[in-house]
Design an enzyme around this catalytic site. Structure first.
Site: not given
Ligand code: DX5
Ligand code: ZN
Length: 286
Positions: A75, A100, A102, A104, A134, A136, A205, A210-213, A239-241, A261
């Protein structure tokens, strides 16, 4: 020419099957048919094929599809967005299978990233790579044509805000893109079961979008297991963490498309992390 002596006889089905046809052939040697007629009746007893199955249908159990593969898609959300083309090319050079992206809209999720103008610019720099968006967004139907025009390959949208999922799916297919169905942590996998045969991929998911990390939600794995058990040929994305500490959990449950990501973009050795993620997934693929 006197036709009074000519008798016209309507050939019945039996006639056509009767060996007497041969005699006809010989009498009229001038018009010799190249080969005897062979008739095959449609086998109406065969089980109907998946009505909506498409070539390479990922979901149809009546598989005519390649076995599922391990795919790693970083991502780029947490990359330097001001230097996106170079960052993206670096990820691809380090072994990423796809990107990927994202998208939003600040309505479906409490964050705002980028849209089709940026994706199109990125496509101008990176001609070949596989792009997944992706989506959102509150109204995924609105962005189908612009994203297809921007060169997107896989349009993954959230089903939660959509009333007519089949209609949106059909429009994505007509726009020449593959279809991904995404569900948030609070959405049961049963919600999308009736649409799986028109999807190329399902995204589960593992964080609130909404956010990475954010931290990985292991309690989403039963959804992945259920999908893998019921749809052995389906491409299942998480996807996510996701990273080296959580990949074993995802792969064991059955995920084969992996979004990562922070764990990849932020690592000192992207190539090593990408291949580590892929090898773990491969170790579980039958
Ligand atoms: C969150 C995104 C993810 C995110 C993944 O809403 O859809 O794609 O960027 O990042 P990490 O791997 O850091 O959770
Ligand atoms: Zn994503």
């Amino acid at each position: 020419m006197n036709f009074s002596c000519l008798t016209i006889r309507v050939l019945t089905f039996q006639d056509l099957c009767s060996p007497r046809l041969d005699c006809l052939r010989f009498k009229t040697s001038k018009f010799r048919a190249p080969a005897p007629l062979s008739l095959t009746l449609a086998d109406t007893t065969a089980s109907p094929s998946c009505p909506k199955a498409r070539p390479n249908c990922c979901a149809c159990n009546k598989t005519n599809k390649m076995p599922i593969q391990a795919k790693i898609g970083p991502s780029i959300l947490n990359a330097d967005l001001a230097n996106l083309a170079a960052e993206s090319q670096k990820l691809l050079d380090n072994g990423a299978d796809y990107l990927h992206l994202d998208v939003m809209d600040g309505a479906f999720v409490p964050n705002l990233t980028f849209g089709h103008p940026m994706v199109k610019c990125l496509r101008n720099h990176i001609k070949e790579a596989f792009f997944e968006t992706h989506m959102m967004v509150q109204n995924p139907e609105q962005w189908i044509a612009p994203m297809a025009d921007a060169g997107v390959n896989l349009y993954t949208f959230h089903v939660e805000p959509v009333k007519d999922v089949c209609n949106v799916t059909r429009k994505i297919q007509e726009a020449g893109m593959k279809v991904g169905l995404a569900i948030k942590p609070g959405t049961e996998v049963k919600e999308i079961e009736k649409y799986i045969d028109v999807a190329d991929l399902v995204l589960v998911m593992t964080v609130e979008p909404g956010f990475g990390g954010q931290s990985f939600m292991a309690d989403m794995m039963p959804k992945v297991e259920w999908l893998r058990n019921n749809y052995p040929n389906l491409d299942i994305e998480v996807d996510g963490g996701v990273g080296p500490k959580t990949i074993d959990c995802c792969a064991k449950a059955g995920a084969n498309w992996i979004v990562s990501g922070t764990a990849v973009v932020g690592s000192a050795d992207q190539r090593q992390v990408i291949s580590e993620l892929r090898n773990v997934v491969k170790s579980y693929l039958k």
